[in-house]
Design an enzyme around this catalytic site. Structure first.
Site, PDB file in Angstrom:
ATOM      1  N   GLU A 112      44.570  59.680  57.142  1.00 35.66           N
ATOM      2  CA  GLU A 112      43.211  59.283  57.544  1.00 35.66           C
ATOM      3  C   GLU A 112      43.053  57.787  57.340  1.00 35.66           C
ATOM      4  OE1 GLU A 112      40.724  61.423  54.809  1.00 35.66           O
ATOM      5  OE2 GLU A 112      41.356  63.368  55.572  1.00 35.66           O
ATOM      6  N   LYS A 114      41.669  54.510  55.824  1.00 39.23           N
ATOM      7  CA  LYS A 114      40.955  54.221  54.571  1.00 39.23           C
ATOM      8  C   LYS A 114      39.840  53.234  54.905  1.00 39.23           C
ATOM      9  CE  LYS A 114      41.433  53.067  49.755  1.00 39.23           C
ATOM     10  NZ  LYS A 114      40.504  51.971  49.633  1.00 39.23           N
ATOM     11  N   ASP A 116      36.728  50.807  54.486  1.00 38.90           N
ATOM     12  CA  ASP A 116      36.283  49.893  53.446  1.00 38.90           C
ATOM     13  C   ASP A 116      34.765  49.966  53.340  1.00 38.90           C
ATOM     14  OD1 ASP A 116      36.448  48.045  51.516  1.00 38.90           O
ATOM     15  OD2 ASP A 116      36.854  46.335  52.828  1.00 38.90           O
ATOM     16  N   TYR A 226      35.313  63.192  54.165  1.00 38.23           N
ATOM     17  CA  TYR A 226      36.756  63.460  54.107  1.00 38.23           C
ATOM     18  C   TYR A 226      37.221  64.343  52.956  1.00 38.23           C
ATOM     19  CZ  TYR A 226      35.882  59.216  51.366  1.00 38.23           C
ATOM     20  OH  TYR A 226      35.353  58.297  50.513  1.00 38.23           O
ATOM     21  N   LYS A 314      48.326  50.576  51.803  1.00 33.88           N
ATOM     22  CA  LYS A 314      47.514  49.408  52.146  1.00 33.88           C
ATOM     23  C   LYS A 314      48.140  48.621  53.292  1.00 33.88           C
ATOM     24  CE  LYS A 314      44.106  49.454  49.295  1.00 33.88           C
ATOM     25  NZ  LYS A 314      43.692  48.361  48.579  1.00 33.88           N
ATOM     26  N   CYS A 409      40.617  23.385  25.300  1.00 34.84           N
ATOM     27  CA  CYS A 409      39.684  24.271  26.017  1.00 34.84           C
ATOM     28  C   CYS A 409      38.775  23.415  26.907  1.00 34.84           C
ATOM     29  CB  CYS A 409      38.851  25.068  25.021  1.00 34.84           C
ATOM     30  SG  CYS A 409      37.459  25.888  25.797  1.00 34.84           S
ATOM     31  N   CYS A 412      34.873  23.830  25.126  1.00 33.48           N
ATOM     32  CA  CYS A 412      34.512  23.333  23.785  1.00 33.48           C
ATOM     33  C   CYS A 412      35.485  22.267  23.300  1.00 33.48           C
ATOM     34  CB  CYS A 412      34.445  24.488  22.796  1.00 33.48           C
ATOM     35  SG  CYS A 412      36.060  25.224  22.442  1.00 33.48           S
ATOM     36  N   CYS A 427      41.445  30.247  24.125  1.00 29.78           N
ATOM     37  CA  CYS A 427      40.612  29.385  23.296  1.00 29.78           C
ATOM     38  C   CYS A 427      40.264  30.232  22.075  1.00 29.78           C
ATOM     39  CB  CYS A 427      39.341  29.004  24.059  1.00 29.78           C
ATOM     40  SG  CYS A 427      38.046  28.383  22.983  1.00 29.78           S
ATOM     41  N   CYS A 432      32.681  29.019  21.229  1.00 34.37           N
ATOM     42  CA  CYS A 432      32.826  28.260  22.474  1.00 34.37           C
ATOM     43  C   CYS A 432      31.730  28.687  23.456  1.00 34.37           C
ATOM     44  CB  CYS A 432      34.204  28.549  23.065  1.00 34.37           C
ATOM     45  SG  CYS A 432      34.418  27.893  24.711  1.00 34.37           S
TER      46      CYS A 432
HETATM   47  S1  IVH Z   1      39.871  60.431  49.468  1.00 33.88           S
HETATM   48  C1  IVH Z   1      40.668  61.633  45.257  1.00 33.88           C
HETATM   49  N1  IVH Z   1      39.793  59.512  51.891  1.00 33.88           N
HETATM   50  O1  IVH Z   1      38.790  54.924  48.878  1.00 33.88           O
HETATM   51  C2  IVH Z   1      40.402  61.334  46.649  1.00 33.88           C
HETATM   52  N2  IVH Z   1      38.964  58.115  50.135  1.00 33.88           N
HETATM   53  O2  IVH Z   1      40.392  53.992  46.521  1.00 33.88           O
HETATM   54  C3  IVH Z   1      39.662  60.072  46.826  1.00 33.88           C
HETATM   55  N3  IVH Z   1      38.080  55.968  50.882  1.00 33.88           N
HETATM   56  O3  IVH Z   1      36.746  55.996  46.267  1.00 33.88           O
HETATM   57  C4  IVH Z   1      38.954  59.945  48.067  1.00 33.88           C
HETATM   58  N4  IVH Z   1      38.455  56.253  53.029  1.00 33.88           N
HETATM   59  O4  IVH Z   1      35.590  55.671  48.525  1.00 33.88           O
HETATM   60  C5  IVH Z   1      39.519  59.267  50.603  1.00 33.88           C
HETATM   61  N5  IVH Z   1      39.757  58.833  54.102  1.00 33.88           N
HETATM   62  C6  IVH Z   1      39.488  58.590  52.823  1.00 33.88           C
HETATM   63  C7  IVH Z   1      38.894  57.369  52.388  1.00 33.88           C
HETATM   64  C8  IVH Z   1      38.651  57.182  51.026  1.00 33.88           C
HETATM   65  C9  IVH Z   1      37.975  55.430  52.101  1.00 33.88           C
HETATM   66  C10 IVH Z   1      37.662  55.318  49.607  1.00 33.88           C
HETATM   67  C11 IVH Z   1      36.864  56.202  48.684  1.00 33.88           C
HETATM   68  C12 IVH Z   1      37.593  56.153  47.369  1.00 33.88           C
HETATM   69  C13 IVH Z   1      38.464  54.963  47.521  1.00 33.88           C
HETATM   70  C14 IVH Z   1      39.695  55.159  46.671  1.00 33.88           C
END
Ligand code: IVH
Length: 670
Positions: A112, A114, A116, A226, A314, A409, A412, A427, A432
């Protein structure tokens, strides 16, 4: 009258079905005009016949502002984070790890995007949306129901056409803002001379953290769901089945989610997603790979903060070329000196960068980073940019090496020293002022005491006015002392005093995290909260031996906590906070019982549905004791998978051995 009621119900049904077709199936059934017409008809009928108004009617999405701030609630099942894989090799390692653990090479995964955005948990009871919580620290989240209800794509009730509606279900998903909606919002903000958001994620987060739902409803937010957390009265065999179910129940599911059955397909999905990233109209920063089969997930279990059955692969972070103009050092609240490269201004995915962290001297030496060098800088997510490499082919003749040790530092001017076995210079002066400022800033920050209006500049100003030095001074501040200061007016002074006063009612984990004890982050603060039953007095009583037996706390953390508490000055400041009105409330904890009174438990092995810490908490919440080793006093050994030597010791001593299910029965059947 019955006819009116039926008419209202029909209109609600039509609106809900339209939302479903529009947001979930991406196939609208009504034109905008038709939709408005039906909506207005419903509004006028509800006005005329208020006895038929339902709180989950689509006309009731935007309610009144919440006055008392956000309430905190415990997640039934913690909202974990994900371990990262930063390249294809690490995706392969994840695949290999899972195959080895399960002793099986044909495993189905679901890939899926990810997103943001920010995680949210939607709680439906008997099909009705009852509450929406932020992820918070993963264990407790904030109640943002009033804002989530304003998002038209979140159904206020689950669709009835599906077979079964569970009596309870926590549906997890990501709230985000599409790129176009983010750009539109920022232009509107600019026109109103209002706050500009740095990125879509911040805009979405800022929008759901409003006290007034009318503001949230004016922002265009989206959601994809999800995962599920707790569920009663229904179960799923795998992720694909679950996604199909929640989609049919009315929740938007990302159409790009896909079953991938081999490692090659996983890597291919990830590469294609990265290639098409620009074509997707919302921000994504990688692929989440998840084991499809839920029973396999159970076998794999979890680490302290992330499940073993998933990984976040990532995308490569974006890089930009620039030149180092100078290197400066900064001192933080713990005294650690951080070198920072001042660089020629450069655009890195929409943000203008003028400095990058160099971490420590080892990093400078290892990468041979010098003043005047040309470098590539990179940034992943919201973190501070760092230098990824020096472009040696472009090294000018006038570069100069940098050594932290030749400095004092920066704040200070006191001596700095490299701590044995650590990379950082520190430091050593506890007085400080930069360190003190850092401590105050951390204490007031969002995840700690959350004192709105007490930002770095105000803290600096109040320190200069000798009104602030230690954290307890915050609670001594009075309106009359600040109202005449530069930057303050009647309203801002009143607001600051109000938010200080509001912050006094806090939780143990916020307060303890806020103290800034070295190595005690939010996660450890939550562990301590449970261990100490939200009592600071209990924290003071903990010994090293006791602390080291707590799951999740190692020797270094335990020693750091004890060192902090052994310093009389710290205790005086903390006591003063309490005398000035700081109260720790124990949040939304479950009611305590004494069902397990006089019983002593020992735990061994790992468990499917609970972490050891959860089991321990459950026992303690019900009046039982948990000890680390079998003795004559042990009443039960709770044994999970792969038990240790405690199992044979319990057998030898005729101690009753039970599993986690029996424990739950002992509690529930009484
Ligand atoms: S699964 C334990 N699926 O990524 C399972 N998370 O770094 C965790 N996120 O806190 C969630 N897209 O907010 C899952 N397709 C996706 C996601 C997803 C974004 C975010 C989510 C989670 C964070 C983890």
């Amino acid at each position: 009258m019955e006819a009116i009621k039926e008419k209202i119900e029909n209109l609600i049904k039509r609106i809900n079905e339209h939302n479903y077709s529009y947001y979930v199936l991406d196939d609208p059934t009504l034109s905008d005009n038709e939709y408005d017409e039906i909506f207005r008809e419903l509004e006028s009928l509800e006005l005329k016949y208020p006895q038929f108004r339902n709180i989950n009617s689509p006309t009731q999405r935007v309610g009144s502002p919440v006055k008392s701030g956000f309430k905190s609630y415990e997640h039934k099942i913690p909202m974990l984070s994900l371990a990262n894989a930063i390249n294809d090799d690490e995706i392969s390692e994840f695949h290999a790890r899972i195959s080895k653990w399960l002793n099986e090479s044909n495993i189905d995964f679901v890939a899926e995007p990810k997103i943001d955005g920010l995680g949210v948990s939607l709680i439906y009871k008997n099909g009705q949306l009852k509450r929406a919580l932020t992820r918070g620290d993963g264990y407790n989240g904030e109640d943002i129901t009033h804002n989530i209800k304003t998002i038209n794509s979140v159904p206020l009730e689950l669709r009835h056409s599906i077979k079964e509606i569970p009596s309870f279900i926590e549906i997890r998903g990501e709230i985000f803002m599409k790129n176009k909606d983010f750009i539109d919002l920022n232009s509107a903000q600019k026109e109103k001379d209002d706050k500009i958001f740095a990125n879509a994620r911040n805009a979405a987060a800022g929008s759901v953290r409003q006290l007034d739902p009318r503001i949230t409803s004016s922002r265009k937010l989206s959601i994809y769901c999800y995962e599920i957390g707790g569920i009663d009265g229904l179960s799923f065999r795998n992720q694909i089945e679950m996604l199909e179910y929640i989609k049919e129940a009315g929740l938007p599911v990302n159409p790009l989610s896909k079953k991938v059955s081999t490692l090659e397909k996983m890597i291919d999905y990830h590469a294609k997603l990265e290639k098409n990233r620009k074509k997707i109209d919302y921000e994504i920063d990688g692929t989440v790979m998840k084991v499809n089969d839920y029973s396999l997930r159970k076998t794999l279990g979890q680490r302290s903060r992330s499940p073993r059955w998933a990984v976040a692969a990532k995308f490569k972070s974006k890089k930009a070329e620039t030149q180092i103009l100078d290197i400066e050092i900064q001192v933080g609240r713990t005294g650690v000196i951080t070198p920072v490269a001042k660089v020629k201004e450069v655009d890195l995915s929409g943000a203008l960068i003028t400095s990058a962290t160099l971490h420590n001297q080892d990093e400078i030496d290892k990468k041979d980073i010098r003043i005047n060098d040309f470098v590539l800088i990179e940034r992943s997510g919201d973190v501070i940019p760092k230098i990824s490499e020096v472009i040696f082919s472009k090294r000018p003749s006038n570069t100069s090496k940098y050594n932290i040790s030749s400095n004092n530092c920066p704040s200070c001017k006191g001596l700095i020293k490299r701590i044995e076995d650590e990379a950082a210079y520190k430091c050593l002066n506890n007085d400080c002022s930069s360190r003190k400022k850092g401590i105050l800033q951390h204490f007031c920050s969002k995840n700690a005491m959350n004192i709105e209006g007490m930002g770095p500049q105000i803290i600096q100003q109040l320190m200069q006015e000798s009104l602030l030095e230690e954290v307890d001074d915050i609670f001594k501040l009075q309106y009359d002392q600040i109202v005449h200061l530069e930057r303050f007016q009647d309203k801002s002074a009143t607001n600051l005093i109000d938010s200080i006063s509001k912050s006094k009612k806090t939780t143990f984990s916020r307060f303890v995290f806020g103290l800034g004890i070295p190595h005690v982050g939010q996660h450890i603060a939550t562990i301590l909260d449970k261990e100490c039953n939200s009592s600071f007095d209990n924290l003071k009583k903990l010994t090293l031996e006791k602390l080291e037996t707590v799951d999740g706390i190692g020797e270094i953390v335990a020693q750091s906590i004890l060192d902090y508490l052994a310093d009389e000055k710290n205790l005086v400041v903390i006591q003063s906070c309490f005398s000035l009105g700081v109260v720790i409330n124990s949040g939304d904890k479950k009611e305590k019982s004494d069902l397990l009174k006089d019983l002593t438990f020992v735990i061994t092995g790992s468990f499917n549905s609970f972490s050891r810490r959860d089991i321990k908490r459950l026992i303690q919440e019900n009046g039982g004791r948990v000890t680390g080793s079998i003795s004559k006093k042990t009443s039960f050994l709770i044994s999970g998978e792969n038990p240790g030597s405690k199992l044979s010791k319990a057998n030898d001593n005729n101690i009753e051995i039970i599993d986690e299910k029996t424990l739950i029965q002992m509690i529930n059947e009484n």
